[in-house]
Write an enzyme that holds these catalytic residues in place. Structure first.
Site, PDB file in Angstrom:
ATOM      1  CB  SER A 187      -1.213   0.266   1.476  1.00 46.05           C
ATOM      2  OG  SER A 187      -1.625  -1.125   0.664  1.00 46.05           O
ATOM      3  CG  HIS A 233      -2.263   3.288   3.350  1.00 41.43           C
ATOM      4  ND1 HIS A 233      -3.284   3.722   2.884  1.00 41.43           N
ATOM      5  CD2 HIS A 233      -1.654   2.624   3.558  1.00 41.43           C
ATOM      6  CE1 HIS A 233      -4.088   2.248   2.613  1.00 41.43           C
ATOM      7  NE2 HIS A 233      -2.354   1.547   3.147  1.00 41.43           N
TER       8      HIS A 233
END
Length: 279
Positions: A187, A233
């Protein structure tokens, strides 16, 4: 061209690279005899390997506006495919294993990241549930298919790996360094691609509206699944923004592009080292 008949007693033409081989076929460009091993197909007839190499030097392949060479393997995202294959292959090994050994050996944990820094990279190739890897690989394919031909294989790989490291560093910056919980997933790297896409499209005068919905969905996932490491993220996204900025500024100067990427990487590593030194 083919060697004309020179009459009886004339010496047979030989390939200069292989003097033991007789060749009646000559290079269309320089007229040198060339054996089958040294022949290269040209628009008309054949050329020798020396002329092909010289032509490549005189007429370098064109590049995209961001420095990627065009026409390389038809623009196929080879690096993207390799990254996806690696992630899927490792995930299948995880599922086939009867223990969590792969997770414990390669996942990123703040408590062990200082002693085993390679985990900042290896953790990006591990995944949890099927939906986890499905979302990441779909996003990687979608973004990589666009960015890799635009940036080129080397710049794209740097973007992906350094974004993964940036995500990992952000995770330890925003968590206690004594935390033992492990984090895995691509991610951080994928969010780096999202950030890069926004910067590069703005630099090229292209719209990013089509990607904003996908970005919003991925950004909202931590609200639906609390166990997702949103810190990675954010770190990956910011890293992608910075790398894309230096790649855009260095679109006509490879030294600027790679030097800037090295500086961003150094700053990320320094931030991680400082975090462990200060506790």
């Amino acid at each position: 061209m083919t060697e004309p008949y020179a009459g009886p007693g004339a010496p047979a033409p030989v390939c200069p690279r292989h003097p033991d081989r007789i060749s009646y076929v000559r290079c269309q460009r320089c007229g040198t005899p060339t054996c089958p091993e040294c022949q290269r197909a040209a628009a008309v007839g054949v050329q020798c390997v020396s002329c092909v190499a010289q032509s490549a030097r005189e007429h370098p392949r064109t590049k995209t506006v961001l420095g990627a060479r065009t026409g390389d393997r038809g623009g196929r995202p080879i690096v993207t495919l390799i990254l996806i294959a690696a992630c899927v292959g490792i995930w299948l090994l995880e599922q086939a294993s009867r223990s969590d050994e792969i997770f414990y050996r390669f996942a990123l944990s703040p408590a062990i990241g200082e002693e085993e820094p390679w985990r900042f990279v290896t953790s990006a190739f591990l995944h949890g549930p099927p939906m986890h890897i499905l979302f990441n690989m779909f996003a990687l394919w979608m973004l990589g298919s666009y960015l890799e031909p635009l940036l080129g294989k080397v710049r794209f790989l740097i973007l992906y790996l350094v974004s993964a490291i940036g995500g990992g560093v952000a995770y330890i910056l925003l968590n206690p360094v004594t935390a033992t919980g492990g984090v895995v997933g691509a991610s951080g790297a994928v969010f780096g691609l999202f950030g890069a896409l926004i910067v590069l499209n703005r630099a090229l005068g292209r719209s990013t509206q089509g990607i904003m919905l996908n970005l919003a969905i991925n950004a909202a996932l931590p609200l639906l699944y609390p166990n997702i490491a949103w810190q990675a993220h954010v770190g990956g996204f910011l890293t992608g923004l910075l790398l894309a900025f230096v790649f855009a500024r260095g679109r006509r100067n490879a030294a600027v592009a790679y030097g800037g990427a090295a500086a961003v990487t150094g700053a990320i590593v320094a931030a991680g080292v400082a975090r462990y030194l200060t506790g």
